[in-house]
Design an enzyme around this catalytic site. Structure first.
Site, PDB file in Angstrom:
ATOM      1  N   HIS A 173       1.814   4.278  -3.034  1.00 41.93           N
ATOM      2  CA  HIS A 173       1.819   5.749  -2.918  1.00 41.93           C
ATOM      3  C   HIS A 173       3.134   6.304  -3.427  1.00 41.93           C
ATOM      4  CE1 HIS A 173      -1.915   6.288  -0.820  1.00 41.93           C
ATOM      5  NE2 HIS A 173      -1.550   5.616   0.263  1.00 41.93           N
ATOM      6  N   HIS A 226       0.831  -1.203   0.000  1.00 45.76           N
ATOM      7  CA  HIS A 226       0.000   0.000   0.000  1.00 45.76           C
ATOM      8  C   HIS A 226       0.869   1.257   0.000  1.00 45.76           C
ATOM      9  CE1 HIS A 226      -3.672   2.289   1.380  1.00 45.76           C
ATOM     10  NE2 HIS A 226      -2.717   3.106   1.777  1.00 45.76           N
ATOM     11  N   GLU A 227       1.793   1.331   0.931  1.00 43.92           N
ATOM     12  CA  GLU A 227       2.643   2.526   1.041  1.00 43.92           C
ATOM     13  C   GLU A 227       3.577   2.636  -0.162  1.00 43.92           C
ATOM     14  OE1 GLU A 227       2.052   4.734   3.237  1.00 43.92           O
ATOM     15  OE2 GLU A 227       0.634   3.508   4.361  1.00 43.92           O
TER      16      GLU A 227
END
Lengths: 496, 212
Positions: free
Chosen positions: B26, B22-23
């Protein structure tokens, strides 16, 4: 380990953690509680394979289906006999699972420790790292920026003495056999711009031992004790790599005489100086660490710094002589194209009182002017001619010529003092209009001392106040009846 | 005995891996758009250690708190390439995280389908947990409440005249988030119950389809 490899390793480790915990989680999952009577039934039916008794809790494994269940009961003599009759494996105590023990005890511990360290780090980040402040700021000189004695013009005496030091560091055996003690500290003193720092760098270049350079002002910090800690750390770092040289530039920043200044008695600078004194000799005796220092204010240095055993060897780096200036000019013009008109000898004559730095700046200015001249003339090749040097000299000459007119009169008068041709009598007209007349006793760069002939009172007059100087008697100028100082007087204040 | 710990560990591992992705999503999107802030901070990596927050990612889930967070990836929209609209860029980087979770969920579901015929074991268990987690992460993060990714999407999509009101709400964001998490618990309902139910149903359906 590469970054990618690290990431992959962590993923693999995490998946392993998952597999292990999954296994352990499911180990007990299918065990269900059962009535004791059911167990007895199973026992009668001969289906029981294994019984583990932990006080009055029995974990039963059926050999035909592999089903496991727990039941409450007491393993008495009769039960034991029955079990052994059927060939059931009976074990006592809790099932030991080392992996589970390790995880259930180790993991929380590791986690707790991790959180603790995390907060510790965070707290430290807030206040800045105090420990780093205490470390030395000394740097070693990189290979590329090394200079040698050949790059320095003049300073022959300093080179000689430093040469001994370098030889000692290189071939200490010879010197030790002769019973020579290595000087603890060598202090380079002389006016600014005469090459003290350059000489030190040359020592670094030639000595072939670790050379730590630090500016004394780096020992002065906001926090009390930091300076002393840095001095200590500098000496310790150097001692680890002995033989080594520590060079302290601008020593007067910490070496100023103690007991002066506001709040005299005990301040940060004094504490630093005390540590420096102790590090130089005293009990922390690091042999084979030579301290080289440079200062142009030897007069303000603490006496304890200068005593034998500390900076016992003092090397003067004075203003260069004519020949040294010539040598320096040769070094600075080495990589530059000079015209036939250039005579370095006559330049050396003209540059009295110039320091090495001044000469470097002079050649640079001349080169700059040569480039400008070549550009306006549209020439491709840049050759530095004498005219460039002369133009570069101009501003400095304009500065000095204002003095020379007055000074020549004064110096001439003063020189008469030494010759028994009579007193030099001068009349000075000061800016506010007062007239002072008397015998010229003494003059230097800024002051004139005049003795009134009538009452023998002496007056010291700043030169910049002199509007006009008339020499009345005892000088050549007096015979000519000249008046000097006019042109010069009103412009004086900016020079005073 | 120690079962609670292992149960939480089996849940924590997929969580750590999903959060890393997820990170990373980004950071990767920002990097592709020209902002190297996250890259220079070493966040353009799948390494969980770079992204995890000791408390929000490790401690709370291990203690059984059904809530957590990872270290946010810093984005500097002024460093986007000149051709990228700053609002659009912000939205893209924000939505990249939940999208990556949806992608992972789809992958896991495919994995569930492939392993349906095999006996239930660690592998299928992992895939199921990871699938559920990723669905939850995607849905939860798309809530338009300020610290969450969804708020940044909303921020970029909303007309500018709502901006002042929105900024006022953003200040209350963390409190609003806690309220949204805690209040349903008191009311006996769960915010994520519906998506989780749907996801469970989906797993069951896929199992049945692939297994038969």
């Amino acid at each position: 380990m590469g970054k990618k490899a690290k990431t992959i390793a962590i993923w693999v480790a995490l998946i392993l953690v998952f597999l292990v915990s999954f296994d352990l989680m499911n180990a007990d999952e299918d065990i269900y509680p059962e009535d004791f009577s059911v167990f007895l039934e199973h026992l009668e039916g001969g289906r029981v394979g294994e019984v583990r008794a932990n006080s009055n809790e029995l974990t039963v494994t059926l050999w035909d289906s592999g089903t496991r269940y727990t039941t409450l009961g007491v393993v008495d003599e009769e039960l034991t006999r029955k079990l052994s009759e059927q060939g059931v494996l009976l074990t006592w105590g809790e099932e030991s699972r080392p992996m589970a023990m390790l995880l259930s005890w180790g993991l929380p511990l590791v986690l707790l420790l991790g959180v603790f360290i995390y907060f510790l780090k965070k707290a430290q980040g807030g206040t800045g790292n105090i420990l780093a402040l205490r470390r030395t700021t000394a740097r070693t000189i990189s290979e590329s920026s090394k200079v040698t004695f050949a790059d320095i013009g003049g300073a022959a005496k300093a080179k000689d003495e430093l040469g001994d030091l370098i030889d000692y560091l290189k071939h200490s055996k010879r010197w030790v056999e002769a019973g020579v003690r290595l000087p603890r500290g060598v202090l380079l003193e002389g006016p600014p711009g005469c090459g003290k720092t350059l000489l030190a760098r040359a020592v670094a270049g030639e000595a072939g031992v670790p050379f730590f350079t630090v500016s004394a002002s780096e020992f002065v910090e906001m926090f009390v004790g930091i300076g002393a800690a840095r001095v200590r750390d500098t000496f310790e770092t150097a001692a680890k790599q002995a033989p080594a040289v520590i060079f302290i530039d601008e020593l007067d920043a910490v070496g100023r005489r103690r007991g002066t200044g506001i709040g005299a008695g005990h301040d940060e600078r004094e504490q630093t100086l005390n540590q420096l004194l102790v590090s130089l000799d005293g009990f922390e005796h690091h042999k084979d660490v030579v301290v080289l220092a440079a200062s142009n204010r030897v007069d303000v240095l603490d006496k304890a710094l200068l005593r034998a055993g500390r900076f016992d060897s003092r090397i003067q780096v004075p203003l260069p002589t004519r020949n040294e200036r010539r040598e320096t000019l040769e070094i600075h013009t080495r990589g530059r194209k000079l015209g036939d008109s250039v005579s370095l000898g006559s330049l050396a004559d003209k540059t009295d009182n110039y320091t090495g730095a001044d000469l470097e700046s002079l050649t640079n200015d001349a080169a700059r002017l040569a480039v400008r001249r070549a550009r306006t003339a549209g020439e491709q090749e840049i050759v530095i001619e004498m005219q460039d040097f002369n133009r570069a000299l101009e501003p400095a000459q304009a500065r000095t010529s204002r003095f020379t007119q007055l000074d020549s009169a004064i110096i001439e008068s003063a020189s008469q003092l030494a010759q028994p041709t009579g007193k030099a009598i001068v009349r000075l007209e000061l800016r506010e209009g007062t007239l002072v007349e008397g015998e010229l006793v003494w003059a230097d760069a800024t002051f004139i001392k005049v003795r009134n002939v009538a009452d023998a009172t002496e007056t010291i007059i700043p030169k910049y106040q002199v509007q006009k100087l008339e020499a009345l008697q005892g000088t050549e100028l007096a015979r000519a009846g000249d008046v000097v100082g006019d042109r010069w007087a009103n412009r004086m204040p900016d020079l005073a | 005995m120690e079962n609670w710990l292992f149960a939480r560990l089996t849940f924590l591992v997929p969580l750590l891996l999903s959060l890393s992705v997820h990170e990373w999503a980004h950071a990767w999107t920002a990097w592709k758009l020209g902002d190297d802030t996250a890259e220079r901070l070493g966040r353009l990596t799948l390494n969980p250690i770079a992204h995890m927050d000791p408390i929000g990612t490790l401690l709370l889930p291990l203690l059984g708190v059904p809530f957590g967070w990872a270290k946010p990836v810093p984005i500097n929209p002024t460093r986007f390439a000149p051709s990228v609209n700053m609002r659009a860029g912000m939205m893209l980087t924000a939505v990249a995280g939940p999208l990556s979770n949806l992608f992972l969920a789809a992958l896991c579901l495919a994995g569930v389908a492939l392993t349906a015929r095999l006996e239930a074991g660690a592998m299928s268990h992992f895939l199921e947990i990871a699938f559920l987690l990723n669905v939850i992460l995607a849905v939860f993060n798309l809530l338009p409440i300020p610290p969450l990714d969804g708020s940044r999407v909303a921020d970029s999509l909303m007309p500018r005249r709502f901006q002042p009101a929105w900024d006022g709400f953003a200040q209350l964001g963390p409190a609003a988030l806690i309220a949204v998490i805690v209040l349903p618990q008191f009311l006996g309902v769960s915010l994520l119950a519906w998506p989780v139910e749907q996801a469970m149903g989906l797993v069951g359906a896929v199992r049945e389809l692939a297994g038969s």
